[in-house]
Design an enzyme around this catalytic site. Structure first.
Site, mmCIF file in Angstrom:
data_model
loop_
_atom_site.group_PDB
_atom_site.id
_atom_site.type_symbol
_atom_site.label_atom_id
_atom_site.label_comp_id
_atom_site.label_asym_id
_atom_site.label_seq_id
_atom_site.Cartn_x
_atom_site.Cartn_y
_atom_site.Cartn_z
ATOM 1 N N ASP A 56 1.017 -1.014 -0.120
ATOM 2 C CA ASP A 56 -0.072 0.188 0.194
ATOM 3 C C ASP A 56 0.926 1.206 -0.100
ATOM 4 O O ASP A 56 1.640 1.641 0.998
ATOM 5 C CB ASP A 56 -0.935 0.057 1.301
ATOM 6 C CG ASP A 56 -1.930 1.108 1.180
ATOM 7 O OD1 ASP A 56 -2.017 1.857 0.376
ATOM 8 O OD2 ASP A 56 -2.674 0.773 2.163
ATOM 9 N N ASP A 100 -3.856 6.980 -3.843
ATOM 10 C CA ASP A 100 -3.756 5.980 -2.580
ATOM 11 C C ASP A 100 -4.340 4.740 -3.231
ATOM 12 O O ASP A 100 -5.424 4.679 -3.799
ATOM 13 C CB ASP A 100 -4.574 6.336 -1.562
ATOM 14 C CG ASP A 100 -4.593 5.568 -0.644
ATOM 15 O OD1 ASP A 100 -4.007 4.509 -0.778
ATOM 16 O OD2 ASP A 100 -5.125 5.765 0.603
ATOM 17 N N GLU A 122 -11.177 1.229 -0.526
ATOM 18 C CA GLU A 122 -10.135 0.070 -0.207
ATOM 19 C C GLU A 122 -10.871 -0.842 0.659
ATOM 20 O O GLU A 122 -11.856 -0.321 1.560
ATOM 21 C CB GLU A 122 -8.936 0.606 0.649
ATOM 22 C CG GLU A 122 -9.135 1.374 2.001
ATOM 23 C CD GLU A 122 -7.982 2.100 2.737
ATOM 24 O OE1 GLU A 122 -6.848 1.086 2.630
ATOM 25 O OE2 GLU A 122 -7.961 3.241 2.635
ATOM 26 N N GLU A 128 -7.096 -1.563 -3.281
ATOM 27 C CA GLU A 128 -7.337 -0.071 -3.156
ATOM 28 C C GLU A 128 -7.416 0.702 -4.491
ATOM 29 O O GLU A 128 -6.239 0.707 -5.080
ATOM 30 C CB GLU A 128 -6.733 0.657 -1.929
ATOM 31 C CG GLU A 128 -7.020 2.115 -1.692
ATOM 32 C CD GLU A 128 -6.518 2.604 -0.665
ATOM 33 O OE1 GLU A 128 -5.297 2.047 0.084
ATOM 34 O OE2 GLU A 128 -6.711 3.553 0.223
ATOM 35 N N HIS A 164 -6.045 11.638 4.946
ATOM 36 C CA HIS A 164 -7.630 11.107 5.431
ATOM 37 C C HIS A 164 -8.408 12.331 5.631
ATOM 38 O O HIS A 164 -8.025 13.186 6.582
ATOM 39 C CB HIS A 164 -7.191 10.493 6.817
ATOM 40 C CG HIS A 164 -6.603 9.293 6.889
ATOM 41 N ND1 HIS A 164 -6.054 8.435 7.753
ATOM 42 C CD2 HIS A 164 -6.789 8.291 5.683
ATOM 43 C CE1 HIS A 164 -5.462 7.443 7.595
ATOM 44 N NE2 HIS A 164 -5.950 6.986 5.921
ATOM 45 N N HIS A 188 -11.821 6.346 2.711
ATOM 46 C CA HIS A 188 -11.753 7.681 3.187
ATOM 47 C C HIS A 188 -11.856 8.543 1.961
ATOM 48 O O HIS A 188 -11.202 8.378 1.045
ATOM 49 C CB HIS A 188 -10.521 7.845 4.089
ATOM 50 C CG HIS A 188 -9.216 7.438 3.307
ATOM 51 N ND1 HIS A 188 -8.315 8.177 2.698
ATOM 52 C CD2 HIS A 188 -8.814 6.144 3.372
ATOM 53 C CE1 HIS A 188 -7.329 7.463 2.154
ATOM 54 N NE2 HIS A 188 -7.647 6.102 2.667
HETATM 55 CO CO LIG Z 1 -6.113 4.502 1.936
#
Ligand SMILES: [Co+2]
Length: 446
Positions: free
Chosen positions: A219, A230, A332, A427, A307, A299
């Site tokens: 990640d 992300d 995700e 994700e 975030h 998020h």
């Molecule tokens: Co994330």
């Protein structure tokens, strides 16, 4: 990078530790021998090679050293392995590939062709090209990672290869003050093994070696001008984990499908959970239901802030929060053969400055110094201890802990399910554009 369900909402969740199946544990990878894996990418020796200092050469006037005509260095048109060429060279004039563009449905269907919405889209060219550049860097680096990651490598080697590739492709090494804020890592490369779902990355001296039997969540974030992509995937070498990975990949795609303007996040969570939990996986003779990890969420993402204020749960809930035009979301999902619930575990590596903390008077001078380094190099972007090491910081732990204790910096400890369980993650980042939903990080890999 995963977000956690806030604590008061957690109290309403029933924790059911009575796992139906009791798997034989995957032991954490034992410390093992270092395997040096020298992969060089530098192939630009041509510039300084010929004809230096030929002056003082003795004798033989005839044998004049021939000065090679200075070759004009051509801009490379293909990526190297490992990746090292800036994507801005591979895609001149910012002609980065678009993500997967998906039309809105139902009452939002009109947006795709609507004149006003198209105008709004056109006002966002810089935002879109920064996002597409970051996404292309993510794809190129992760596709090399998928090919090259093998059992026997150390986690340190894997993380550094990914991070150095990202930095090279942005053209920003992040070694001079403020450079990492222009473009580079959007957050540290997480390499979480087996029962650990998120936020693990090696600290200095970590000798962990990836094993054949491991399930590793990779990640990492890429940012260009604070626009963070992300995106995460899961690596496994044994086919017994296929159904676990499949469940999570489909659950993430279900979440992406449900996302859109006016979509309610609680309902999206329901669809994700239903998809995830329609799977089971047999590992070494035991069958496990695949569970959504209920205290992890997707998020929204804000500039330089991984975030935002909205969460996208991965279990059903009555959260009525809506997605809106202009939002950016990380969708995700995490599946687990364990409790479907994670706790803080192991040594912290990930940190980020808290975006909404005002000035605090610090007494400890090492904390002041460190805060200055963080402000100048990361701002509110997440970083890890290795990033402080490479900036030449040392003996910073006391100062760092003091920043965490005063609430200026937040620590993001590894998040793990019960020992012996396996977790997987996929994700993507999506842009809720005025005209379409753009799955910016989509690739032909996932
Ligand atoms: Co994330």
């Amino acid at each position: 990078m995963a977000a956690q369900v806030p604590t008061d909402a957690l109290k309403e969740l029933k924790v059911n530790d009575a796992a139906k199946a009791n798997g034989k544990g995957a032991k954490p990878a034992p410390a093992g021998d270092d395997d040096d894996h020298a992969e060089d990418s530098d192939d630009d020796a041509e510039e300084n090679a010929a004809g230096i200092g030929a002056d003082g050469a003795t004798g033989a006037a005839k044998k004049k050293k021939k000065r090679k005509p200075k070759k004009k260095k051509k801009n490379p048109t293909t990526q190297t392995e490992p990746p090292s060429v800036m994507v801005s060279q591979l895609f001149p004039n910012k002609s980065y590939p678009r993500g997967e563009e998906v039309e809105y449905i139902d009452e939002n269907r009109y947006r795709t062709t609507d004149e006003e919405k198209r105008h709004l889209d056109n006002l966002n060219t810089e935002f879109l090209s920064d996002y597409r550049e970051a996404a292309e860097i993510h794809r190129q680096v992760r596709q090399y990672a998928q090919k090259s990651i093998k059992p026997g490598q150390t986690l340190t080697e894997i993380a550094e290869t990914i991070e150095n590739s990202v930095r090279s492709l942005t053209g920003h090494s992040g070694l001079t003050e403020g450079d990492a804020m222009v473009a580079g890592m959007g957050f540290p490369c997480g390499l979480s093994l087996n029962h650990c779902a998120a936020h693990y990355t090696p600290n200095a001296g970590n000798k962990m070696v990836l094993q054949q039997d491991d399930v590793m969540k990779v990640d990492f974030g890429v940012h260009v001008n604070g626009r963070i992509v992300d995106s995460a995937f899961t690596v496994a070498f044994e086919s017994k984990y296929d159904n676990l990975l499949q469940a999570v990949k489909e659950a993430t795609n279900a979440g992406i499908r449900e996302a859109g303007i006016d979509a309610r996040v609680g309902e999206i969570g329901g669809v994700i959970q239903e998809t995830m939990e329609s799977f089971e996986v047999e590992i070494d003779g035991t069958t496990y239901p695949v569970k959504s990890i209920r205290n992890l969420t997707g998020h929204n993402i804000l500039p330089y802030s991984i975030h935002g204020t909205k969460a996208v749960p991965i279990v059903k809930s009555n959260d009525q929060t809506k997605m809106e035009e202009g939002d950016v979301f990380a969708i995700e999902t995490f599946g687990s053969t364990g409790n479907g619930y994670v706790r803080d575990d192991m040594e912290v590596s990930h940190y980020a400055k808290n975006a909404d903390v005002q000035h605090v008077d610090l007494r400890l001078s090492s904390a002041k110094t460190l805060l200055n380094v963080i402000n100048k190099n990361f701002g509110t972007l997440p970083f890890c201890r290795r990033y402080l090491d490479r900036l030449g910081q040392d003996k910073y732990l006391l100062g760092l802990n003091s920043l965490v204790n005063s609430g200026i910096v937040e620590a993001y400890p590894p998040l793990c399910d019960k020992k012996g369980s396996y977790t997987a993650q996929f994700e993507h980042t999506i842009l809720i554009r005025p005209t379409v939903k753009e799955v910016i990080s989509r690739g032909d890999d996932y």
